[in-house]
Design an enzyme around this catalytic site. Structure first.
Site, PDB file in Angstrom:
ATOM      1  N   ASP A   7      30.315  38.013  32.918  1.00  0.00           N
ATOM      2  CA  ASP A   7      31.131  36.954  33.501  1.00  0.00           C
ATOM      3  C   ASP A   7      31.355  37.268  34.979  1.00  0.00           C
ATOM      4  O   ASP A   7      31.156  38.407  35.422  1.00  0.00           O
ATOM      5  CB  ASP A   7      32.459  36.886  32.731  1.00  0.00           C
ATOM      6  CG  ASP A   7      33.456  35.933  33.357  1.00  0.00           C
ATOM      7  OD1 ASP A   7      33.065  34.780  33.639  1.00  0.00           O
ATOM      8  OD2 ASP A   7      34.609  36.332  33.563  1.00  0.00           O
TER       9      ASP A   7
ATOM     10  N   ASP B 227      34.245  35.565  37.464  1.00  0.00           N
ATOM     11  CA  ASP B 227      35.657  35.636  37.853  1.00  0.00           C
ATOM     12  C   ASP B 227      36.470  36.454  36.851  1.00  0.00           C
ATOM     13  O   ASP B 227      36.464  36.176  35.653  1.00  0.00           O
ATOM     14  CB  ASP B 227      36.238  34.231  37.935  1.00  0.00           C
ATOM     15  CG  ASP B 227      35.606  33.404  39.036  1.00  0.00           C
ATOM     16  OD1 ASP B 227      36.020  33.536  40.190  1.00  0.00           O
ATOM     17  OD2 ASP B 227      34.675  32.626  38.720  1.00  0.00           O
TER      18      ASP B 227
ATOM     19  N   ASP C 145      36.371  38.922  30.544  1.00  0.00           N
ATOM     20  CA  ASP C 145      37.803  39.181  30.608  1.00  0.00           C
ATOM     21  C   ASP C 145      38.656  38.098  29.970  1.00  0.00           C
ATOM     22  O   ASP C 145      39.833  38.323  29.685  1.00  0.00           O
ATOM     23  CB  ASP C 145      38.246  39.310  32.070  1.00  0.00           C
ATOM     24  CG  ASP C 145      38.273  37.964  32.786  1.00  0.00           C
ATOM     25  OD1 ASP C 145      37.208  37.305  32.844  1.00  0.00           O
ATOM     26  OD2 ASP C 145      39.342  37.558  33.264  1.00  0.00           O
TER      27      ASP C 145
END
Length: 247
Positions: A20, A22, A194
């Site tokens: 990922d 961001d 996240d």
């Protein structure tokens, strides 16, 4: 069962990386437009991609064209939670149409609250309320109303954001599709993420015999954790150096 922390994890030539953007590679900030990768991390990713036969992909909720502007073109990029996939060195396609007006109406109404921002990412719409946490309930309700207006769309909450997206915009499904084809097929899959949307891909990687790595706190299906993006960037630098030295 937990395999421990990221420091104990080593890359092998038969691995494939899915990351990922961001909150994973880069810290989340108040202005998404300002977020970039630093030169050292870009260099590490290029080295790892070369040593892994190109098997490195960024899997992001950002629009593909936006993601491509911010990341090395030596990598695979999957934008819109996997709706669009761009091969290394390929030119991004033209933008897809935005969501229909009926879906956008309740989101635009919520975005009139001071500090709430509406972002359109092709067919995916996102309400950001990091600057107005008191608007969370209103944003979640607006997203639920918007998703109900258009068949085949779902509401997806995240970290101080809620998205309305097509059901096909699913990181787990995207990872499975990509894992079935070269250069990812037959490799151990490592998925780094996240947020809530990353959990689908983390679970998919673990189910396929790979490893999910959770960046930051929170409930997760991952078997490995790292405290923050800085720890991941340090790990990438270490593993790039080790792979280059082994070559």
């Amino acid at each position: 069962m937990s395999r421990g922390g990221l420091a104990a994890l080593r890359l092998a030539p038969g691995d494939a990386l899915f990351l990922d953007f961001d909150g994973t590679l880069a810290e989340i900030g108040p202005d998404p437009e300002a977020i970039r990768l630093d030169a050292a991390t870009e260099a590490a990713l290029r080295t790892i991609a070369e040593r892994l036969g190109g098997a490195v992909a960024l899997l992001s909720g950002r629009d593909l064209r936006d993601l491509a502007r911010r990341t090395p073109d030596a990598l695979w990029r999957a934008g819109g939670h996997g709706l669009e996939i761009l091969a290394p060195h390929a030119a991004p396609p033209g933008p897809p149409p935005p969501p229909p007006a009926a879906l956008l109406a309740p989101l635009r109404a919520a975005a009139r609250h001071p500090g709430v921002r509406l972002e359109l990412k092709g067919p995916v719409a996102a309400l950001h309320y990091r600057a107005a946490p008191e608007a969370e309930a209103a944003c979640l309700a607006a997203a639920a109303e918007a998703a109900a207006r258009l068949p085949g769309h779902v509401r997806q909450p995240g970290k101080m954001v809620v998205e309305v997206k097509p059901q096909a915009a699913h990181k787990g499904a995207a990872l499975r599709r990509m894992a079935a084809d070269p250069p990812f097929a037959g490799r151990r899959l490592l998925m780094f993420g996240d947020d809530t949307t990353d959990e689908d891909a983390i679970a998919a990687a673990e189910a396929l015999g790979g490893i999910g790595i959770k960046i930051g706190g929170g409930t997760t299906a991952a078997s490995v954790r790292a405290p923050d993006p800085a720890a991941l960037r340090a790990w990438l630098a270490r593993e790039a150096e080790a792979l280059a030295g082994a070559g």
